[in-house]
Enzyme design. Sequence first.
Site, PDB file in Angstrom:
ATOM      1  N   SER A 177       0.706  -1.052  -0.049  1.00 51.47           N
ATOM      2  CA  SER A 177       0.011  -0.052  -0.104  1.00 51.47           C
ATOM      3  C   SER A 177       0.832   1.169  -0.096  1.00 51.47           C
ATOM      4  O   SER A 177       0.799   2.120   0.838  1.00 51.47           O
ATOM      5  CB  SER A 177      -0.901  -0.171   1.240  1.00 51.47           C
ATOM      6  OG  SER A 177      -1.716  -1.135   1.175  1.00 51.47           O
ATOM      7  N   ARG A 192       7.375   6.146  -4.761  1.00 51.26           N
ATOM      8  CA  ARG A 192       8.067   6.887  -3.341  1.00 51.26           C
ATOM      9  C   ARG A 192       7.542   6.072  -2.269  1.00 51.26           C
ATOM     10  O   ARG A 192       6.392   5.724  -2.214  1.00 51.26           O
ATOM     11  CB  ARG A 192       7.786   8.348  -3.269  1.00 51.26           C
ATOM     12  CG  ARG A 192       6.097   8.736  -3.285  1.00 51.26           C
ATOM     13  CD  ARG A 192       5.884  10.108  -2.994  1.00 51.26           C
ATOM     14  NE  ARG A 192       4.442  10.284  -3.059  1.00 51.26           N
ATOM     15  CZ  ARG A 192       3.477  10.282  -3.965  1.00 51.26           C
ATOM     16  NH1 ARG A 192       4.037  10.117  -5.291  1.00 51.26           N
ATOM     17  NH2 ARG A 192       2.204  10.457  -3.697  1.00 51.26           N
ATOM     18  N   ASP A 230      -4.971  -2.352  -1.427  1.00 53.50           N
ATOM     19  CA  ASP A 230      -6.063  -2.991  -0.476  1.00 53.50           C
ATOM     20  C   ASP A 230      -7.497  -2.810  -1.255  1.00 53.50           C
ATOM     21  O   ASP A 230      -8.413  -3.250  -0.965  1.00 53.50           O
ATOM     22  CB  ASP A 230      -6.066  -2.120   0.877  1.00 53.50           C
ATOM     23  CG  ASP A 230      -6.079  -0.640   0.886  1.00 53.50           C
ATOM     24  OD1 ASP A 230      -5.845  -0.034  -0.507  1.00 53.50           O
ATOM     25  OD2 ASP A 230      -6.285   0.028   2.010  1.00 53.50           O
TER      26      ASP A 230
END
Length: 498
Positions: A177, A192, A230
């Site tokens: 995630s 990032r 998710d």
Amino acid sequence: MGKVAVGAAVICAATVCAAAALIVRHRMRSSSRWARAMAILKEFEVKCGTPVAKLKQVADAMTVEMHAGLASEGGSKLKMLISYVDNLPTGDEKGLFYALDLGGTNFRVLRVQLGGKDGGIANQEFAEVSIPPHLMVGTSDALFDYIATALAKFVSEEGQNFHLPPGRQRELGFTFSFPVMQTAINSGTLIRWTKGFSINDTVGQDVVAELVRAMERQGLDMRVTALVNDTIGTLAGGRYSNKNVAIAVILGTGTNAAYVERAQAIPKWHGPLPKTGEMVINMEWGNFRSSHLPLTEYDHALDAESLNPGEQIFEKIMSGMYLGEIVRRVLCRMAEESAFFGDIVPPKLKVPFILRTPEMSAMHHDTSFDLRVVGNKLKDILEISNTSLKTRKVVVELCNIVATRGARLATAGILGILKKMGRDTFKEGEIQKTVIAMDGGLYEHYTEFSKCLEITLNELLGEEISKSIVIEHSNDGSGIGATLLAASHSQYLGVEET
């Protein structure tokens, strides 16, 4: 004596008059302060207004941005990321599958035994592991070695309730995630780090390859068959139990949505068309913005002071990370301009993010005759004591304004997706049922928010169409959903167990 008595009476009368004047002045000041507080509240309520006409404008703007995001990379504030998931679970999946869920300072490892058609999830186990702070800012090898070690230990504890057919490799769904540029169903490069991680040598690398190398160093023979987030996992978990699930929405600390798109309706897709003809799109809808969004000065200030000004505007007005903070900012203004909590502005009220959304929810749901919960929360969190019932009622009203705006805008976003899919109207002679899989703490625990969302959906769609649109709670997309995607993208699909 008479003169003394008269003098005393005069002094006494003057004192009484002065006291009365002070009381009148105090009451007038209190009344004017209260009027100012109510004016601030009313102005905020008006600016947060979400009449049906405005919500439909927001929904239309969402649909337009969806088209733009599907047309080209960078064509819209909505990223409309291609997930490479073209094979959602059907409920027929069978076998042993694992998941690794990495999304914060803890990670989870899971295993499920799927029983095939009518068998469902026969068994499941999971373990949760904390990541030491030094590994969050160390090297890529150190982090992934730590994760692979925990995964290998978990695999070694596999009990007799879990069965891997002879000669088969274990398969894993990897929920990651963090922002990733996906290049295949089981491959993606890290754009990032967020959430306190800062490991420079992982940025620009394929996170699946990093995990696979770490597993090999541990002697763990396991294939990563799906890299997901998710929201995609929630869609997969919902589809596993209900074939009509076509949209997933996460309403938690952050917010996102994913849905099933026709592959032919994705101009920026240049690969071969998937066999199913469908592709799951990860919208990253938290970054949606439109001139139709009812933004206030408090929202603009919150955004300007955030770590990502100008980004995630939709998320900042409707997700659990921010709702309590919006309430705090309005209360702070009332305290400063109308002495709402007394002559001194409570110091704690000036602390950003001190009022969390779970506390806001508890105050909003307070049904006690004296709003005792509200009083206790103000005292415990903000150190504001002895609040009147009148003051507490205003706090509840403020919570209601903020939650209502958030829930109604989330619904407008959902309507935008339904419009893009052509599910907001009846096609001739056809009633197509659409199920929206919903997850996240805000939806699950903030009852007033979720109730408002469902009422607004009926209001926007009308009585007839809303009968064919259903919201279902789909739990643990980042865990169970990832194992199901590992199964639906297994290398052994179509191969009979021996």
